[in-house]
Design a protein around this motif. Structure first.
Motif, short mmCIF file in Angstrom:
data_model
loop_
_atom_site.label_atom_id
_atom_site.label_comp_id
_atom_site.label_asym_id
_atom_site.label_seq_id
_atom_site.Cartn_x
_atom_site.Cartn_y
_atom_site.Cartn_z
N ALA A 26 -17.42 18.07 4.84
CA ALA A 26 -16.11 18.48 4.18
C ALA A 26 -14.95 17.20 4.79
O ALA A 26 -14.45 16.59 3.72
N ASP A 27 -14.94 17.05 5.75
CA ASP A 27 -13.93 15.95 6.53
C ASP A 27 -14.34 14.60 6.19
O ASP A 27 -13.44 13.84 5.71
N GLN A 28 -15.77 14.35 6.07
CA GLN A 28 -16.10 13.13 5.64
C GLN A 28 -15.93 12.65 4.27
O GLN A 28 -15.53 11.67 3.88
N THR A 29 -16.18 13.67 3.53
CA THR A 29 -16.05 13.73 2.11
C THR A 29 -14.49 13.37 1.84
O THR A 29 -14.09 12.45 0.96
N GLN A 30 -13.85 14.03 2.58
CA GLN A 30 -12.19 14.00 2.34
C GLN A 30 -11.78 12.43 2.65
O GLN A 30 -11.05 11.96 1.88
N ARG A 31 -12.42 12.02 3.77
CA ARG A 31 -12.00 10.76 4.31
C ARG A 31 -12.40 9.72 3.11
O ARG A 31 -11.82 8.61 2.97
N THR A 32 -13.78 9.85 2.64
CA THR A 32 -14.37 8.99 1.60
C THR A 32 -13.55 8.90 0.35
O THR A 32 -13.21 7.97 -0.08
N ASP A 33 -13.29 10.17 -0.10
CA ASP A 33 -12.46 10.26 -1.12
C ASP A 33 -11.00 9.57 -1.07
O ASP A 33 -10.38 8.93 -2.19
N THR A 34 -10.41 9.58 0.05
CA THR A 34 -9.25 9.02 0.34
C THR A 34 -9.21 7.68 0.41
O THR A 34 -8.59 6.83 -0.29
N HIS A 35 -10.57 7.05 0.85
CA HIS A 35 -10.50 5.61 0.87
C HIS A 35 -10.93 5.08 -0.30
O HIS A 35 -10.32 4.12 -0.84
N PHE A 36 -11.81 5.66 -1.25
CA PHE A 36 -11.88 5.48 -2.48
C PHE A 36 -10.90 5.66 -3.41
O PHE A 36 -10.59 4.63 -4.32
N SER A 37 -9.92 6.36 -3.40
CA SER A 37 -8.77 6.59 -4.02
C SER A 37 -7.79 5.36 -3.80
O SER A 37 -7.10 4.88 -4.57
N LYS A 38 -7.77 5.13 -2.46
CA LYS A 38 -6.80 3.94 -2.18
C LYS A 38 -7.39 2.64 -2.80
O LYS A 38 -6.59 1.68 -3.13
N LEU A 39 -8.60 2.53 -2.56
CA LEU A 39 -9.34 1.27 -3.33
C LEU A 39 -9.08 1.32 -5.06
O LEU A 39 -8.95 0.18 -5.35
N PHE A 40 -9.23 2.58 -5.51
CA PHE A 40 -9.16 2.49 -6.83
C PHE A 40 -7.69 2.14 -7.32
O PHE A 40 -7.38 1.41 -8.21
N ILE A 41 -6.77 2.53 -6.44
CA ILE A 41 -5.44 2.42 -6.93
C ILE A 41 -5.14 0.81 -6.70
O ILE A 41 -4.44 0.16 -7.57
N TYR A 42 -5.80 0.28 -5.32
CA TYR A 42 -5.41 -1.24 -5.50
C TYR A 42 -6.07 -2.02 -6.36
O TYR A 42 -5.41 -2.90 -7.03
N MET A 43 -7.24 -1.74 -6.99
CA MET A 43 -7.97 -2.34 -7.73
C MET A 43 -7.23 -2.22 -9.03
O MET A 43 -7.17 -3.32 -9.77
N GLU A 44 -6.82 -1.13 -9.55
CA GLU A 44 -6.08 -0.70 -10.64
C GLU A 44 -4.69 -1.68 -10.80
O GLU A 44 -4.44 -2.37 -11.85
N LYS A 45 -4.10 -1.72 -9.50
CA LYS A 45 -2.96 -2.66 -9.57
C LYS A 45 -3.42 -4.01 -9.61
O LYS A 45 -2.43 -5.07 -10.48
#
Length: 108
Positions: A26-45
């Motif tokens: 669960a911790d790893q999934t949360q970190r991965t989701d956070t990284h992907f969310s940041k990446l998605f936001i960056y790419m979208e920008k």
């Protein structure tokens, strides 16, 4: 140790290991989701910036430049082929003239 006692100890150990694994997952999934969310936001920008910077006219202009480069390359290739053919003809004529005049040609 009895079989029932062994099963109980084994079940408790496996349950504890399973809970620990679930927590780590669960911790790893949360970190991965956070990284992907940041990446998605960056790419979208970045794509939004590109969309605002490059409108259809800019893209059409780029296509025009690419087309011009390709056309120039094709023209150069055709001219090179024509010149090569002309040089071959000239070489044949020179050989014919040398043969008729009984001249020996050298590459010196």
């Amino acid at each position: 140790m009895t079989e029932d006692k062994f099963k109980k100890i084994l079940t408790e150990a496996l349950t504890a290991q399973s809970a620990d694994f679930d927590k780590k997952l669960a911790d790893q999934t949360q970190r991965t989701d956070t990284h992907f969310s940041k990446l998605f936001i960056y790419m979208e920008k970045r794509f939004d910036e590109f969309k605002t910077k490059a409108d259809k006219a800019d893209i059409d202009r780029l296509y025009g430049l690419v087309d011009q480069s390709i056309k120039a390359q094709e023209i150069n290739e055709h001219e090179r082929i024509a010149l090569s053919s002309q040089v071959d003809r000239h070489e044949d004529w020179i050989q014919q003239i040398a043969g008729k005049l009984n001249l020996k040609l050298s590459h010196e």
